[in-house]
Scaffold this active site. Sequence first.
Site, mmCIF file in Angstrom:
data_model
loop_
_atom_site.group_PDB
_atom_site.id
_atom_site.type_symbol
_atom_site.label_atom_id
_atom_site.label_comp_id
_atom_site.label_asym_id
_atom_site.label_seq_id
_atom_site.Cartn_x
_atom_site.Cartn_y
_atom_site.Cartn_z
ATOM 1 N N CYS A 1 3.674 5.615 21.988
ATOM 2 C CA CYS A 1 4.657 6.601 22.445
ATOM 3 C C CYS A 1 5.960 6.349 21.718
ATOM 4 O O CYS A 1 6.944 5.887 22.292
ATOM 5 C CB CYS A 1 4.841 6.504 23.952
ATOM 6 S SG CYS A 1 3.391 7.051 24.827
ATOM 7 N N GLN B 1 -7.653 0.609 3.805
ATOM 8 C CA GLN B 1 -8.502 0.032 4.860
ATOM 9 C C GLN B 1 -9.930 -0.227 4.389
ATOM 10 O O GLN B 1 -10.687 -0.915 5.075
ATOM 11 C CB GLN B 1 -8.535 0.954 6.087
ATOM 12 C CG GLN B 1 -7.216 1.025 6.823
ATOM 13 C CD GLN B 1 -6.829 -0.284 7.513
ATOM 14 O OE1 GLN B 1 -7.640 -1.200 7.678
ATOM 15 N NE2 GLN B 1 -5.577 -0.392 7.925
ATOM 16 N N GLY C 1 -2.578 -5.897 -0.057
ATOM 17 C CA GLY C 1 -2.984 -7.283 0.127
ATOM 18 C C GLY C 1 -3.162 -7.712 1.573
ATOM 19 O O GLY C 1 -4.148 -8.373 1.912
ATOM 20 N N THR D 1 10.222 -7.334 -12.411
ATOM 21 C CA THR D 1 9.542 -8.604 -12.685
ATOM 22 C C THR D 1 8.435 -8.812 -11.661
ATOM 23 O O THR D 1 8.647 -8.609 -10.463
ATOM 24 C CB THR D 1 10.566 -9.774 -12.632
ATOM 25 O OG1 THR D 1 11.571 -9.498 -13.595
ATOM 26 C CG2 THR D 1 9.906 -11.106 -12.927
ATOM 27 N N GLY E 1 0.822 -1.208 0.000
ATOM 28 C CA GLY E 1 0.000 0.000 0.000
ATOM 29 C C GLY E 1 0.855 1.258 0.000
ATOM 30 O O GLY E 1 0.536 2.247 -0.659
#
Length: 407
Positions: A324, A178, A199, A236, A71
């Site tokens: 944090c 999402q 994916g 590829t 993504g």
Amino acid sequence: MKTIYLDNNATTRTAPEVLEAMLPFFADLYGNPSSMHFFGGQVARHLKTAREQVAALIGAHPSEIVFTSCGTESDNAAIMGTLYSYPEKKHLVISRVEHPAVLNVAHHLQARGYRITELKVDGQGQLDLEELRHVLTEDTALVSIMTANNETGVIFPIDEIAAIVRERGIPFHTDAVQAVGKIPMDMGRSPIDMLSLSGHKLHAPKGIGALYIRKGTRFAPFVVGGHQEAGRRGGTENVPYIIGLGHAAEFCLAHLEEENTRVRALRDRLETALLERIPNTIVNGDRQHRLPNTTNLSFEYIEGESILMLLSDEGVCASSGSACTSGSLQPSHVLRAMGVPFTAAHGSIRFSLSIYNTEEDVDVVIDVLPPIIQRLRDISPFWQDYVDGKPMDAFLTGGDVAHHVHG
Ligand code: PLP
């Protein structure tokens, strides 16, 4: 101890049927789909099927699908590929609540002379579309706004947003990492020009993604190399993973209805029970326009990390909105942008479900979480001050929240 996995916005289980479909492409069917011989040709045919499967999930034409490595790459490619195509334009519009895969690309560009507008969100995590209309200029190269937020699940009216942007002749990209596989997406009916998906958020493995590029959209390759992906992404093809993504797309399309009925009901049951049983609990984000699998809850006056650790001891996997990182005490940029007070933002937990979750999973959380929260509040000086009616420090109440809002 049974693992109760409620962190599906972080990553999902690869569906066993997806894994099975991938295996021959590691062993017997290892040809290069670009090869001229029959051995490469048969792999190319499977690649074509995978492209059709991914296209079908979002109502696109197969030629509009470009396979990527994840993504993050899809987001980078959409933004950089558009900017390369409009070298004279130097303005990019995003929202304050984007994933770092978009946010940090924007910051990278800002440091190189681009002007970035980060649209604000309200307390529900929703955008002001009037603000969007006002910030678009002749210099705007691209608008990139996510479809659904990874932390809160809040869904933006993405077709309406895309229509506003298209009316001005500006390209529009959405990070739908999402959303795809959880809610219906139909490029045939939508004005979206480019869309990113990943994916591992939809039951394929990690390390494979796709970018939808509407036919006719100006785009220059971000990964430059061979002629693969019709010259839009060199390298590829990662054949086994692309086959996996194709099968996962089919799997998600087949389970879309279940996601929006049974999974949604499980999420609602979890949320309602926790709100009933635990005082000072807040739902973060617009409950009416939300992914069916996500709930982001704040348990006031305690730390999200402590809650996560104790849940983890019970076998429950969730996520905290207040990581944090690098020693910073800042809660998530999403909750800060929404103006969630620090006393609540620090104690936020995201539960994200999938079709693999059961009622028993949810019941375990409903049983174990209330005593965990009580235990932590018993040792929290902030909870004690709240119970005693003492005023909070400005930092803790978010009195200075404006200074901490990103950008
Ligand atoms: N965009 C959103 C909204 C996400 O939630 C994620 C992953 O968490 C990404 C982009 C990045 O996807 P990937 O992990 O495949 O690079």
